[in-house]
Design an enzyme around this catalytic site. Sequence first.
Site, PDB file in Angstrom:
ATOM      1  N   ASP A   1      -2.958   4.842  -2.062  1.00 53.51           N
ATOM      2  CA  ASP A   1      -3.977   5.400  -1.266  1.00 53.51           C
ATOM      3  C   ASP A   1      -4.540   6.651  -1.851  1.00 53.51           C
ATOM      4  OD1 ASP A   1      -5.254   4.970   1.361  1.00 53.51           O
ATOM      5  OD2 ASP A   1      -4.184   6.950   1.682  1.00 53.51           O
TER       6      ASP A   1
ATOM      7  N   GLU B   1      -6.614   3.736  -5.506  1.00 48.70           N
ATOM      8  CA  GLU B   1      -7.774   3.839  -4.758  1.00 48.70           C
ATOM      9  C   GLU B   1      -8.427   5.550  -5.173  1.00 48.70           C
ATOM     10  OE1 GLU B   1      -9.838   4.633  -0.294  1.00 48.70           O
ATOM     11  OE2 GLU B   1      -7.632   5.559  -0.690  1.00 48.70           O
TER      12      GLU B   1
ATOM     13  N   ASP C   1       0.762  -1.112   0.012  1.00 48.29           N
ATOM     14  CA  ASP C   1      -0.044   0.045   0.152  1.00 48.29           C
ATOM     15  C   ASP C   1       0.968   1.200  -0.053  1.00 48.29           C
ATOM     16  OD1 ASP C   1      -2.159   1.738   0.595  1.00 48.29           O
ATOM     17  OD2 ASP C   1      -3.265   0.069   1.659  1.00 48.29           O
TER      18      ASP C   1
ATOM     19  N   HIS D   1     -11.364  -2.349   3.982  1.00 48.97           N
ATOM     20  CA  HIS D   1     -11.320  -1.781   5.255  1.00 48.97           C
ATOM     21  C   HIS D   1     -11.909  -0.423   5.583  1.00 48.97           C
ATOM     22  CE1 HIS D   1      -8.153   0.343   2.995  1.00 48.97           C
ATOM     23  NE2 HIS D   1      -7.917   0.957   4.072  1.00 48.97           N
ATOM     24  N   ASP D   2     -12.444   0.196   4.792  1.00 47.91           N
ATOM     25  CA  ASP D   2     -13.250   1.504   5.127  1.00 47.91           C
ATOM     26  C   ASP D   2     -14.693   1.383   5.014  1.00 47.91           C
ATOM     27  OD1 ASP D   2     -10.628   2.760   5.289  1.00 47.91           O
ATOM     28  OD2 ASP D   2     -10.775   3.058   3.162  1.00 47.91           O
TER      29      ASP D   2
END
Length: 522
Positions: free
Chosen positions: A199, A263, A97, A324-325
């Site tokens: 990210d 993302e 990431d 994960h969000d």
Amino acid sequence: MATWWQSGAIYQVYPRSFQDSDGDGIGDLKGIEARLDHLVALGVDALWISPIFPSPMADFGYDVADYCDVDPRFGTLGDFDELLAAAHARGLKVLLDFVPNHSSSAHPWFRESRASRDNPKRDWYIWRDPAPDGGPPNNWISDFGGSAWEWDAVTGQYYYHAFLKEQPDLNWRNPALRAAMMDVLRFWFDRGVDGFRIDVLWHMVKHAQFPDNPPNPAYRPEMGGMHAVLQLHSTDQPEVHAIAAEMRRIADGYDGDRVLIGEIYLPVERLMHYYGREAPEVHLPFNFQLIEATWDARHLAALIDEYERALPPGGWPNWVLGNHDRPRIASRVGERQARVAAMLLLTLRGTPTIYYGDEIGLADVAIPRDRVQDPRELREPGLGLGRDPVRTPMPWNDSEHAGFTSGEPWLPLGPDWSTRNVAAQGGDEASMLALYRRLLHLRRKHAALAVGDFRLIEAEGDVLAFERRHGDERIVVALNLGAEPQPFALPEGDVLASTRGGTPKSGVLRGDEGVVFLARPA
Ligand code: GLC
């Protein structure tokens, strides 16, 4: 020939919650290594690991204090090299990431930047004078609520943070910062990583004049403070594309099909720009539409169609059900429909990304107030924006703490862990895990599923049906998105998978039934 990241499936590991090896209740790299065979048996091709870098953990690793090392909670660089070798030995790719929009406020760069106005790294972050009234330079709001500007009394300016104040935004308009961050990519590529998830890629560049963002006419407080304004000037600026293209050139300079996944939460039209117009950008701008979609056949058909049509020439699609969000799919649509959703994810055209735990139907876990960890929840409590519920430990078996840790897990396990776990489902042909394995196996076996064309057949009532075709091979996928039986005429051929098991009835889809069907060549 399709590349691995086109025909394969990606699996997201949230490292704090996957497997602990040292009893501190927090997952780590050795733990991930010990569980690689689960991923092999599942049938995925790559794992993406959320941030593992040294961090004060204000945002659980998305606040990076050193881009080129491993946080001691997760292990060492040596552990990472071992994990990478162990994954590669099993034919698994590893993605890291990359968090380029902001660092931790504990990063030495920021410590220097805030030391004085004439520090050489001052301009590596975003510093502005106060507004005439002494307040923040503009009305931009942090994604975690409150002003996105933090006052620094020592140097008499504000710095910008799109997320926490512990996550100051880096200034990508500064060439030295840009070069230093590109070197981070090289550092990990040189070590052998197969790619990155990038990210908040669309956040990286802000309007050079920092104008106020317009108010959001649809804003309601329960949406969270960030939605009070539209992020018109603080995100998705034209200059970001040259940066993404530079990252791509770096990735392409390495052998072995390294991949970049961005993302990006944007409407489809703007999302597509991140494939690159003037020059290639990311290979896969994450497509989050299934996360945000209403679970309705016509709606899904329309969004799939819109997405397919919007893809640029050569642009490869991808699909995501959870991360994960965002709330887990099993909680959004219920346990039975989560099986149908799995079938959709793994039979649509494009690379699927599976969130850890979804393969056993894990649901959001209610977190008692005194155990809340996520700063998103702590800053705007009670709105349901907290992300702890989707980050709970992976239940592996029915031993103490579900085999996740010998210590106290950092977040609680869900109430059903003693029966809903990998070991229990591994021995059960009717389990969610068995369904995931079956579908992933089918993708490997049938080119029509992995790389074939897509054609919508039907979106009527609760039925969503489509065809995948490659050469002579034709596969029909028919999904019942409701609990009631629906008429649907399957073609002549063989059932390859069903969400409900048993033999599908002719002329009808049972409630919550999805079927993958190999049509007999005409
Ligand atoms: C991304 C991450 C999220 C994080 C944020 C700030 O959206 O997925 O977990 O909080 O960026 O880095």
